[in-house]
Design an enzyme around this catalytic site. Structure first.
Site, PDB file in Angstrom:
ATOM      1  N   LEU A  69      -7.760  26.054 112.769  1.00 26.73           N
ATOM      2  CA  LEU A  69      -8.612  27.100 113.327  1.00 26.73           C
ATOM      3  C   LEU A  69     -10.045  26.605 113.192  1.00 26.73           C
ATOM      4  O   LEU A  69     -10.408  26.026 112.161  1.00 26.73           O
ATOM      5  CB  LEU A  69      -8.462  28.417 112.557  1.00 26.73           C
ATOM      6  CG  LEU A  69      -7.245  29.280 112.860  1.00 26.73           C
ATOM      7  CD1 LEU A  69      -7.198  30.472 111.917  1.00 26.73           C
ATOM      8  CD2 LEU A  69      -7.267  29.753 114.299  1.00 26.73           C
ATOM      9  N   ASP A  70     -10.863  26.832 114.202  1.00 25.73           N
ATOM     10  CA  ASP A  70     -12.262  26.430 114.157  1.00 25.73           C
ATOM     11  C   ASP A  70     -12.965  27.080 112.975  1.00 25.73           C
ATOM     12  O   ASP A  70     -12.558  28.142 112.504  1.00 25.73           O
ATOM     13  CB  ASP A  70     -12.998  26.876 115.430  1.00 25.73           C
ATOM     14  CG  ASP A  70     -12.369  26.341 116.695  1.00 25.73           C
ATOM     15  OD1 ASP A  70     -11.627  25.355 116.620  1.00 25.73           O
ATOM     16  OD2 ASP A  70     -12.625  26.940 117.752  1.00 25.73           O
TER      17      ASP A  70
END
Length: 174
Positions: A69-70
């Protein structure tokens, strides 16, 4: 006494070194983390940023993140020591749904739904498999369902449609 090349069956054989049994393989561990914004999804970071791995470091077993996930995204992040499960969840051939809630600038509409459903080729040549887009409420929020997970894919697909993502969270995997 064993010789070089001998094999042992961990179910039926006891392996010892100098009379002490070798430790067995740890059981499979599965963790669900609600990753907060501001953490990178890596085991260690050369820039000293906070890592999601730090949040599960005390689980007693070395575990690895399943996907990414960013840093500015939040939501479901799985950790496991089960490589086979991780492969089944991540490889596009297995068609495992990953569902995100995105808030965009502007509003998604039926032309955006159709574009993602058809699959997209982004400006840099990245091919994206068909994805499901479900507008919510007034269209400024939407659910996006992917069956692959490429670098910044949700953000890049929606930006290509003129709808930059301002907030994103992963809701589910599988």
């Amino acid at each position: 006494m064993a010789s070089l090349g001998d094999r042992a069956d961990p179910e039926t054989d006891t392996v010892t070194v100098d009379g002490a049994p070798l430790p067995g393989k740890p059981g499979a561990v599965y963790l669900m983390l609600n990753k907060p914004r501001g953490y990178v999804t890596t085991l260690s970071d050369e820039y000293g940023r906070r890592t999601a791995a730090e949040l599960v470091a005390d689980c007693g077993v070395r575990v690895y993140p399943v996907g990414r996930l960013d840093r500015d995204s939040e939501g479901l992040l799985l950790f496991t020591n089960d490589g086979e499960l991780a492969q089944r969840l991540l490889h596009p051939r297995h068609q495992v749904d990953k569902v995100y809630l995105a808030q965009v600038e502007g509003r998604v509409d039926q032309s955006d739904v159709a574009a993602l459903a058809a699959g997209m080729v982004l400006g840099d040549g990245l091919h994206c498999l068909p994805a499901e887009l479900e507008p919510l409420g007034d269209g400024s929020q939407c659910h996006v369902t992917l069956r692959e997970g490429k670098y910044h894919q949700v953000k890049r697909m929606l930006a290509a449609r003129g709808k930059p993502v301002v907030y994103m969270t992963r809701l589910s995997m599988g």
